[in-house]
Enzyme design. Structure first.
Site, PDB file in Angstrom:
ATOM      1  CB  CYS A 168       3.317  -3.375  15.980  1.00 58.49           C
ATOM      2  SG  CYS A 168       4.986  -2.682  15.901  1.00 58.49           S
ATOM      3  CD  GLU A 180      -2.461  -1.268   2.748  1.00 55.35           C
ATOM      4  OE1 GLU A 180      -3.382  -2.077   2.900  1.00 55.35           O
ATOM      5  OE2 GLU A 180      -2.054  -0.519   3.662  1.00 55.35           O
ATOM      6  CB  CYS A 215       5.824  -5.512   8.884  1.00 55.95           C
ATOM      7  SG  CYS A 215       6.924  -4.625  10.017  1.00 55.95           S
ATOM      8  CB  CYS A 265       0.040   0.276   8.273  1.00 55.97           C
ATOM      9  SG  CYS A 265       0.933   1.817   8.158  1.00 55.97           S
ATOM     10  CB  CYS A 312       2.000   7.352   3.726  1.00 53.36           C
ATOM     11  SG  CYS A 312       2.434   6.244   5.074  1.00 53.36           S
ATOM     12  CB  CYS A 337       0.434  -2.936  12.889  1.00 52.96           C
ATOM     13  SG  CYS A 337       0.781  -2.503  11.173  1.00 52.96           S
TER      14      CYS A 337
END
Length: 362
Positions: free
Chosen positions: A127, A90, A123, A347, A116, A130
């Protein structure tokens, strides 16, 4: 096939020489890519047919396609890009401040835009708040895929090559886990013969990869540093962000102190405010103590709800009190109302929603 966006001007000059052409053709090609947003070599009329044939044999211009787009009432736009290997990631186009006009319709101030950018597909940091983490890690983005995000967003919005924009590596992925490709992309994006985006307009946001913060600082690129903080003690931060178990708050703060900062700038600390988790006055007091002695700015971000996660958006009055306390104590603090609340702007949300699109679109 390799993307032309993956090559610096020097790379293109070396390529031209290796194929028997003068190096000046590289600047002409750079102009087509970054000043005219060319999508193929077909219309590059000032390049010889022989050189274009070499380019078509060895490279492609576009590698990404737009698989989905969502538009917000606040003019934010979320793009889902599809890669040739059938994955997706994204980018977000954000109007931070609209154009200001006087009573006669004359422009008083130009709009302020921020892109952004993602640096990875997925990832590794994990986290818990997220959506990107839920999709797992697939691979790093190449420098060309990072650069192409910027070119595509400029082309999509008919922006002049010289139009000032801010770039933030706050999309999918941990930029410092893809250090070499991110640094390479910054070099291409800031090249004065191309988009000429000042490194002072580029912010790298990290969850706190301490050794690589030091490596980035050693390069002294002039980029801005943002820290995804989100908690004021190791116990809570380790629950929210597993990376804190490897690089705790003390190690992180010391790395920030070593990082070269423009004397006119501050280190940005991003603090995602989550209801009944880190939104109390006691957290504000602890944050003030943690950042004591740093030239810092805190950006409070009320949590952007995700139906697949358990966290809730905080009471905005309570967040305002948090901000007021910090400002009254002399710690610069802003309250950022999240862009794109009516779309999948946080995100990983659009990718999660369209998870099967990358395969079906190819």
């Amino acid at each position: 096939m390799r993307s032309l966006y993956d090559l610096s001007l020097k790379d293109l000059q070396d390529y031209a020489l290796s194929q028997g052409f003068k190096p000046f053709v590289a600047k002409q090609l750079f102009s087509w890519l970054y000043h005219r947003y060319a999508t193929s070599t077909t219309g590059m009329h000032n390049l010889s047919k022989a050189f274009r044939a070499c380019l078509d044999r060895d490279f492609c211009v576009q590698t990404l396609s737009v698989g989905a787009k969502e538009c917000s009432t606040d003019k934010s736009e979320k793009y889902l890009f599809i890669t040739p290997d059938r994955h997706s990631f994204e980018s977000v186009f954000m109007v931070m401040k609209p154009t200001q006009l006087d009573k006669d319709g004359q422009i008083l101030a130009q709009e302020k835009l921020t892109f952004c950018l993602s640096s990875q597909i997925g990832c590794k940091v994990g986290c818990v708040f997220c959506a990107t983490a839920r999709g797992g890690f697939v691979r790093d983005l190449k420098a060309g895929e990072i650069v192409e995000q910027v070119v595509t967003l400029k082309r999509e919005h008919n922006l002049e090559p010289t139009k000032g924009i801010n770039l933030v590596f706050m999309g999918m992925g941990e930029p410092l886990h893809n250090f070499n490709e991110v640094v390479k992309a910054i070099g291409i994006l800031s090249d004065p013969h191309g988009l000429n985006i000042s490194t002072r307009r580029i912010t790298i946001s990290t969850s706190g990869v301490v050794p690589v913060i030091d490596a980035l600082g050693a390069l002294d690129l002039g980029v801005q540093l943002a820290i995804s903080l989100h908690a004021v003690n190791d116990a809570l931060r380790s629950k929210l962000m597993p990376i804190n178990k490897t690089y705790n708050l003390e190690a992180l703060i010391q790395a920030i102190k070593r990082f070269p900062i423009d004397t006119r700038k501050r280190v940005m600390f991003e603090y995602l405010v989550i209801k009944d988790c880190n939104d109390g006055l006691e957290h504000a007091k602890a944050l003030l103590k943690l950042l004591n002695g740093l030239k810092a700015k805190v950006n409070l971000i009320p949590y952007n709800p995700n139906p697949s996660l358990k966290f809730e958006r905080p009471d905005l009055d309570k967040v305002a009190q948090f901000a007021d306390f910090l400002n009254q104590k002399g710690l610069l603090c802003t309250l950022r109302i999240s862009k794109g609340l009516d779309i999948s702007a946080a995100c990983g949300q659009l990718r999660e929603k369209k998870q099967g699109l990358a395969i079906s679109a190819v």
